[in-house]
Design an enzyme around this catalytic site. Structure first.
Site, mmCIF file in Angstrom:
data_model
loop_
_atom_site.group_PDB
_atom_site.id
_atom_site.type_symbol
_atom_site.label_atom_id
_atom_site.label_comp_id
_atom_site.label_asym_id
_atom_site.label_seq_id
_atom_site.Cartn_x
_atom_site.Cartn_y
_atom_site.Cartn_z
ATOM 1 C CE LYS A 55 30.930 4.319 8.624
ATOM 2 N NZ LYS A 55 31.299 5.028 7.569
ATOM 3 C CB THR B 284 10.896 5.940 2.921
ATOM 4 O OG1 THR B 284 10.890 6.025 4.432
ATOM 5 C CG2 THR B 284 11.177 6.935 3.113
ATOM 6 C CB SER C 159 4.210 -14.943 -0.030
ATOM 7 O OG SER C 159 2.757 -13.993 1.181
ATOM 8 C CG ASP D 34 0.600 -7.084 -1.932
ATOM 9 O OD1 ASP D 34 1.219 -8.463 -1.768
ATOM 10 O OD2 ASP D 34 1.580 -6.201 -2.069
ATOM 11 C CG ASP E 91 -1.056 -4.631 -7.397
ATOM 12 O OD1 ASP E 91 -1.372 -3.805 -6.683
ATOM 13 O OD2 ASP E 91 0.634 -4.172 -7.044
#
Lengths: 331, 585
Positions: free
Chosen positions: A72, A101, A184, A194, A252
């Site tokens: 490949k 997903t 972050s 988030d 969270d």
């Protein structure tokens, strides 16, 4: 958290990206996890090469590249394309699965089921599907509901405002509570995906009840938390919104006893590359480091009790590394 | 718990020429084992025991190692490298301590719960020690000592429980006390002996240890109705040899005294518990939890203020054993009391502030003179009728003391002769004062003892101590306790009553600070250790500055005054108006 990273100055980054794309396809669509791993391994081997690969000879004998992948790569080197990738990209089901997903809580297996069994081809179809509530659990429904909002980055300014609210409410519950927004944001990023809050209290036994109290206050009193995905004794996952004009965000909140707090702070501040690097250093120096503690590995491999840690710097000290301020941890 | 004896060193990966591994064989000598210069970051040493033994607890005295690991094996084992983990890697010094080379000599006491449980039920005859120090490659590292203990044998246990039963007849036995006492004994034994060793000068036998031994024997005698000579002899020997025992006996006798001696009780007025230790600022050193928190809680319950580290405001260091970093630090400042934990426990139990004399820590007696001068720290609560000389000992009592003291000394001389070979630290002061305190029953004890003992002694009894070195000690001590010249009692004014003071510690030297404290306390003022909102008068020698500005923002009531004001208040014996002494922007 686990967004794939590549070294920015890699001369072969394009090839590496191709391999990652192939890998993801195998994981999400064909669900052949070993093929996925094979591509990943090949990608990381190539990422280590510090010169531009011109001919197939350059990669002869490199670990992790077998005949098929080599073929490949050869294809890519000669034509600039990989046929399989083109086919994959043109594959409607594959695209649909990849779409699915994106939703929080839907992995490749569930995505496959939705696409193959229920013949759902897009997010919109899923949204308007009559059996939607049976097909998705609560988390996935929230993921679907807020899909676009969750994909929007949170600018630092908004993070700051949310931090003010969070800290004010948390401190009002108990002034011995200590809380920090990690991730972050703590590293000084201009935008975050988030909100991750760590909380500690000197009395470890009341932490679970404090977590519930915090979530209660943030939900009922200030209407900051809008949805709860899950809540246990040590971790809350949910959705928050600063005010009606702002987007919904993932949040969270985790509580840690004080002796684990600084290891957790270090771990959840990241970034993941620094964490990985520190774990490697720890291993070399005879320690085991995780988000809860740092332990000494004895000469026969038996672990010591968790070593005393009263700051993040203590962990760096054990590992004999120079302390890095949070904003220096973007590796 | 019997100590496991070591026979020899089987191997050692690195040792200093002087501080060799052999030193570990005799832990009583407290000679250290250090790595050779520029050695590996790990050093290993294998020790063989005299006989195969069970291991139930371990004391480790560190000397610069960051981590230690222990393994055991049997010489009978067929495999050569068949080591079983006894103690998983354990931190002795943090990276920071290692790099700055501080707290090199901490002691770790490990109970069976800290050890690998698989090892506990089997006998072993070899020990492998692995020390590690990779945070500091410049300093040599190793161990100061390592002591392994077997579990008490059955016989020992019965003995102990018997003893316990006996003592509980007389003293109100306190369980947690016993627990803490054990620890003290363990730690104390090492350091006290170490001290003893340091001070061992063949020409200067110290009477203190004999006296102490004697009095503890006497205590024992009190608890047993009859006892033959042999028993006394063994007891005596045991006591002199065995510092831990001595300590516990001493404690027992202290308790005994409190329950028996009525005078003592009369002297002590039972007070409101929360005020017993008012104005005491204490620091703890060398204690581990849960003992540490117990001590802290008890002291703070009694009104004392806990401080993390020693600073100018502190009055007491509660110390587990000499040689802790804080101990050295406080000793160097030559201020404040250094006492053992029993002081707090006894004060707590007896609900009164006890004199520190009986609790001063071994090796701290060099300071005793200086320490004494600090006493006025508490004068305001201890003695409602204030005595100008700042000595809070009651006059009548002093006379008593003198009387008994001379008696005691005379009585004890013979024993001194008998046990010339034993020695102890030069810590005479607490012993003497102990005997002073014991008053009636000391006499009684001695009599009992003399009656039971052999004729040898009687022959020496008439001999008075005149030539003995110790004479000086006693004289000096008596002088300290009874300043004849200062016997006049003044009623001190309390014009500082209810007033809060603060002294800028950095502005004055230690002597001046002490005087400031004295004056404030003497006139019933309250000296704060921080510029809290209660503070009305801050004593300084600086001109107005930013710090003052800041303080006065949070506390608009505060007045900054020069030291002259305090001096003039003292000289004129009244509250002098502050106006002329104010320090203003």
């Amino acid at each position: 958290m686990a967004t794939k990273r590549k070294l920015p100055d890699n001369p072969n980054s394009e090839l590496v990206d191709f391999l990652h794309e192939l890998a993801d396809y195998e994981k999400n669509v064909s669900r052949l996890i070993h093929k996925y791993n094979a591509y990943r391994k090949a990608a990381s081997s190539i990422a280590k090469i510090d010169h531009k690969i011109e001919t197939i000879k350059d990669i002869k004998g490199i670990e992790g590249i077998g005949k098929k992948i080599e073929a490949k790569i050869e294809q890519y080197l000669s034509t600039g394309k990989i046929k399989k990738l083109e086919t994959n990209r043109g594959d409607e089901t594959g695209a649909a699965i990849n779409q699915m997903t994106r939703i929080m809580g839907i992995g490749p297996a569930h995505a496959n089921k939705l696409v193959h069994q229920e013949k759902i081809k897009s997010i919109d179809e899923l949204r308007s599907h009559p059996k939607r509530d049976q097909l998705l659990n609560k988390t996935q429904q929230l993921g679907l509901k807020y899909l676009e909002e969750f994909e929007q980055k949170i600018l630092r300014d908004e993070m700051k405002q949310m931090e003010t609210i969070l800290l004010r409410e948390i401190n009002a519950i108990d002034d011995q509570l200590k809380a920090e927004i990690v991730g972050s944001y703590r590293r000084g990023a201009a935008a975050s995906s988030d909100i991750d809050v760590l909380v500690t209290h000197p009395t470890a036994t009341i932490l679970p009840s404090l977590l519930h109290k915090i979530v209660d206050t943030l939900t009922k009193k200030v209407h900051f938390i809008t949805d709860t995905i899950s809540i246990g004794d040590s971790k809350f996952m949910g959705v928050c919104q600063m005010n009606a004009s702002k987007l919904h965000r993932r949040i969270d909140i985790r509580v840690f006893p004080s002796e684990q707090y600084y290891c957790a702070l270090l771990y959840f501040t990241g970034n993941d590359l620094l964490n990985r690097q520190m774990r490697i250093v720890a291993q070399e120096q005879g320690y085991k480091l995780n988000e809860y503690s740092i332990q000494k590995v004895g000469s026969t491999g038996v672990l010591s009790k968790p070593l005393p840690v009263t700051s993040e710097k203590d962990v760096f000290d054990y590992l004999q590394m120079d302390y890095k301020e949070p904003n220096q941890r973007n590796m | 718990m019997p100590l496991i004896n070591f026979r020899n060193i089987l191997s050692c990966s690195s040792e200093d020429r002087i501080h060799c591994a052999e030193n570990l064989l005799k832990p009583e000598q407290y000679k250290k084992w250090l790595s050779s210069k520029g050695s590996d970051e790990h050093i290993t040493c294998i020790i063989e025991f005299e006989k195969s033994s069970l291991i139930s607890s371990i004391d480790i005295g560190n000397d610069g190692s960051a981590f230690i690991e222990l393994f055991v094996s049997r010489s009978s084992s067929s495999k050569t490298n068949d080591w079983t983990l006894l103690l998983p890697a354990t931190l002795l010094m943090t990276p920071n301590e290692s790099r700055s080379n501080i707290n090199r000599n901490q002691v770790k006491l490990l109970k069976s719960s800290d050890l690998n449980s698989i090892c506990l039920n089997e006998k072993w005859d070899r020990l492998k020690i692995i020390c590690e120090q990779k945070f500091n490659r410049l300093n040599q590292f190793g161990l100061c000592f390592i002591k392994l203990y077997s579990p008490s044998s059955l016989a020992d246990e019965t003995n102990q429980s018997e003893l316990l039963k006996k003592s509980s007849i007389i003293i109100d036995n306190d369980n947690d006390d016993d627990e803490t006492g054990k620890e003290q004994r363990k730690i104390g034994s090492f350091f006290a002996k170490k001290q003893a060793e340091k001070n061992l000068k063949p020409s200067e036998p110290s009477a203190s240890v004999q006296i102490r031994a004697l009095s503890s024997v006497a205590d024992e005698l009190l608890s047993r109705k009859s006892m033959d000579d042999n028993e006394i002899q063994t007891l005596l020997k045991k006591d002199v040899k065995n510092t831990p025992n001595r300590l516990s006996k001493r404690r027992m006798s202290d308790e005994l005294e409190s329950s028996i001696n009525e005078n003592e009780i009369k002297r002590s007025k039972t007070q409101d518990k929360t005020k017993i230790m008012k104005n005491i600022v204490f620091v703890l050193s060398g204690f581990q939890n849960p003992l540490r928190s117990e001590l802290r809680n008890k002291a703070t319950t009694m009104g004392a203020i806990y401080n993390d580290d020693w600073d100018e405001t502190c009055t007491h260091l509660i110390c587990a054993f000499p040689n802790t970093p804080k101990f050295t630090q406080v000793k160097q400042t030559r201020k404040g009391f250094i006492v053992n934990k029993q002081w707090i426990l006894d004060c707590y139990k007896q609900n009164q502030l006890l004199s520190e004399k009986n609790y001063e820590l071994k090796g701290s007696n060099n300071n005793s003179n200086i320490i004494k001068k600090d006493k006025p720290n508490r004068i305001s609560e201890k003695n409602p009728t204030k005595i100008m000389n700042f000595d809070d000992d009651n006059e009548e009592e002093e006379e008593n003391e003198e009387y008994h003291l001379s008696k005691d000394v005379t009585r004890k001389t013979p024993i001194k002769k008998k046990m010339l070979t034993f020695d102890d630290d030069d810590d005479d002061e607490p012993v003497v004062s102990k005997n002073i305190k014991q008053k009636p029953q000391t006499k009684k004890k001695i009599t009992t003892f003399d009656d039971d003992d052999d004729e040898n002694e009687d022959s020496i009894v008439p001999k008075k101590i005149t030539t003995s070195d110790n004479d000086d000690v006693y004289n000096a001590e008596t002088d300290e306790d009874e300043p004849e010249t200062n016997k006049k009692i003044f009623e001190l004014a309390n014009f500082f009553h209810g007033k809060h003071f603060y002294a800028f510690n950095d502005d004055f030297n230690d002597n001046t600070l002490r005087d400031i404290r004295r004056i404030i306390y003497a006139y019933d003022g309250i000296l704060e250790k921080q510029t809290t909102s209660d503070v009305q008068y801050a004593i300084t020698n600086r001109l107005w500055n930013q710090e003052f500005e800041k303080i006065s923002k949070t506390n608009p009531e505060i007045k900054f005054l020069s030291l002259d004001w305090l001096q003039d208040c003292h000289d004129e014996n009244k509250f002098v108006p502050c106006q002329p002494y104010l320090i203003v922007p």
